[in-house]
Design a protein around this motif. Sequence first.
Motif, PDB file in Angstrom:
ATOM      1  N   GLN A 151       0.815  -1.207   0.000  1.00 13.26           N
ATOM      2  CA  GLN A 151       0.000   0.000   0.000  1.00 13.26           C
ATOM      3  C   GLN A 151       0.862   1.277   0.000  1.00 13.26           C
ATOM      4  O   GLN A 151       0.469   2.298  -0.563  1.00 13.26           O
ATOM      5  N   ALA A 152       2.048   1.190   0.623  1.00 10.35           N
ATOM      6  CA  ALA A 152       2.905   2.373   0.753  1.00 10.35           C
ATOM      7  C   ALA A 152       3.281   2.958  -0.614  1.00 10.35           C
ATOM      8  O   ALA A 152       3.346   4.183  -0.781  1.00 10.35           O
ATOM      9  N   THR A 153       3.490   2.100  -1.600  1.00  9.46           N
ATOM     10  CA  THR A 153       3.902   2.594  -2.916  1.00  9.46           C
ATOM     11  C   THR A 153       2.761   3.398  -3.570  1.00  9.46           C
ATOM     12  O   THR A 153       2.996   4.417  -4.197  1.00  9.46           O
ATOM     13  N   PHE A 154       1.525   2.929  -3.370  1.00 11.24           N
ATOM     14  CA  PHE A 154       0.374   3.663  -3.912  1.00 11.24           C
ATOM     15  C   PHE A 154       0.239   5.018  -3.210  1.00 11.24           C
ATOM     16  O   PHE A 154      -0.032   6.034  -3.844  1.00 11.24           O
ATOM     17  N   GLN A 155       0.402   5.008  -1.870  1.00 11.19           N
ATOM     18  CA  GLN A 155       0.267   6.247  -1.093  1.00 11.19           C
ATOM     19  C   GLN A 155       1.281   7.274  -1.581  1.00 11.19           C
ATOM     20  O   GLN A 155       0.945   8.434  -1.789  1.00 11.19           O
ATOM     21  N   LEU A 156       2.537   6.820  -1.728  1.00  8.76           N
ATOM     22  CA  LEU A 156       3.612   7.738  -2.090  1.00  8.76           C
ATOM     23  C   LEU A 156       3.394   8.316  -3.490  1.00  8.76           C
ATOM     24  O   LEU A 156       3.488   9.527  -3.701  1.00  8.76           O
ATOM     25  N   ARG A 157       3.080   7.441  -4.434  1.00  8.69           N
ATOM     26  CA  ARG A 157       2.900   7.885  -5.827  1.00  8.69           C
ATOM     27  C   ARG A 157       1.822   8.977  -5.907  1.00  8.69           C
ATOM     28  O   ARG A 157       1.993  10.000  -6.575  1.00  8.69           O
ATOM     29  N   ALA A 158       0.715   8.762  -5.199  1.00  4.67           N
ATOM     30  CA  ALA A 158      -0.383   9.747  -5.246  1.00  4.67           C
ATOM     31  C   ALA A 158       0.001  11.024  -4.492  1.00  4.67           C
ATOM     32  O   ALA A 158      -0.305  12.129  -4.939  1.00  4.67           O
ATOM     33  N   ALA A 159       0.696  10.876  -3.363  1.00 14.49           N
ATOM     34  CA  ALA A 159       1.046  12.042  -2.536  1.00 14.49           C
ATOM     35  C   ALA A 159       1.994  12.979  -3.284  1.00 14.49           C
ATOM     36  O   ALA A 159       1.905  14.206  -3.146  1.00 14.49           O
ATOM     37  N   LEU A 160       2.907  12.399  -4.063  1.00 16.71           N
ATOM     38  CA  LEU A 160       3.915  13.215  -4.751  1.00 16.71           C
ATOM     39  C   LEU A 160       3.288  14.224  -5.706  1.00 16.71           C
ATOM     40  O   LEU A 160       3.915  15.215  -6.080  1.00 16.71           O
ATOM     41  N   GLU A 161       2.016  13.961  -6.100  1.00 15.78           N
ATOM     42  CA  GLU A 161       1.333  14.874  -7.035  1.00 15.78           C
ATOM     43  C   GLU A 161       0.743  16.094  -6.330  1.00 15.78           C
ATOM     44  O   GLU A 161       0.253  17.012  -6.981  1.00 15.78           O
ATOM     45  N   GLN A 162       0.768  16.095  -4.995  1.00 18.56           N
ATOM     46  CA  GLN A 162       0.046  17.142  -4.268  1.00 18.56           C
ATOM     47  C   GLN A 162       0.859  18.390  -3.929  1.00 18.56           C
ATOM     48  O   GLN A 162       0.296  19.441  -3.654  1.00 18.56           O
ATOM     49  N   ARG A 163       2.183  18.252  -3.840  1.00 16.75           N
ATOM     50  CA  ARG A 163       3.029  19.399  -3.524  1.00 16.75           C
ATOM     51  C   ARG A 163       4.297  19.287  -4.354  1.00 16.75           C
ATOM     52  O   ARG A 163       4.570  18.229  -4.931  1.00 16.75           O
ATOM     53  N   ASP A 164       5.103  20.340  -4.340  1.00 16.43           N
ATOM     54  CA  ASP A 164       6.329  20.345  -5.122  1.00 16.43           C
ATOM     55  C   ASP A 164       7.448  19.713  -4.278  1.00 16.43           C
ATOM     56  O   ASP A 164       8.395  20.396  -3.871  1.00 16.43           O
TER      57      ASP A 164
END
Length: 321
Positions: free
Chosen positions: A139-152
Amino acid sequence: MLIVPEREIADLMTREAAFSAVEQVFASMAAGDAYNFPVVREAIGHEDALYGFKGGFDRAGLTLGLKAGGYWPHNLEKRGMINHQSTVFLFDPDTGKAKAMVGGNLLTALRTAAASSVSIRHLAREDAKVIGMVGAGHQATFQLRAALEQRDFDKVIGWNLHPEMLPNLEKVAAEAGLPFEAVELEGMRAADVIISITSSFDAILMEEHVAPGTHIACMGTDTKGKQEVAPALLAKAAVFTDEVSQSVSIGEAQHAVAQGLIREADIAQLGAVINGAHPGRRSAEEITLFDGTGVGLQDLAVAAAVVDLAVEKGIAIEVDF
Ligand code: NAD
């Protein structure tokens, strides 16, 4: 009735579609337009499986249904299948007729990742640069991939009980062209956003591991007894959640509430921030914490979105039912 098989989901569902489905349903929940039914989760006494139902009704989005499924711990070793198995069933709220059956395995990962992303969008500081991961499993890989799109973000740091899993995070960071550094828990003080997504039953992240102004998304605790974060951190933070009743019973807040450190009334719905009914983060120094417990309405929202996409692309299988 329409069927969207599990094998089609990866090509159909986008992170953007999952994000807006989850953001909208959180907003509907906070506005009182959508509610989750009580969760059923049973040890069925066969194959050591945990099976249950998460359902709800979104009056605004007209989504009615349930996700049925659970955890079969021997699937992988015995049958080469993944241990988490689920299917979403949608019903027509006007007639009660079954409307769609949708593979729920990948959707669960995407809707959980979308939840922490929605919390980052609405609660993290705009100038967040370093993201810290506690947990490095599936699950961590999905969380990280999506989170990276939210801030610079310009750096990913990570800690995991089993360090041999950290390359899972490093790979996602590399995909985004970002450096990755494995850190001790003290090193998490460098993070502006922290996501915890483990199967832990004891607090991992302590007060001294978190710098002022951090946003923490606690995503692993979804069952009574699980825990990732010290209760003192919840006492110090502004606490938000998907569903307050789940937060205090099966979420991260269960421990802080049981210890009398916070009250149920201290926990706000993330949807209220999305709706503008709650101001959200109040200062650059405040620690915000999202207790993501995982609600049935999230599953229904992403499943309804995927059915629309499948119909649009002519992929949905229609059966007379
Ligand atoms: P996984 O088995 O792939 O990974 C488990 C992770 O937890 C690994 O990083 C592992 O090193 C770590 N871990 C295991 N035991 C630990 C312990 N005792 N202390 C600290 N860390 C430990 O599982 P996953 O699919 O990545 O799921 C992780 C967690 O997320 C699970 O607890 C799952 O129930 C939860 N989850 C929550 C939601 C939600 O909506 N909130 C949705 C899906 C999964």
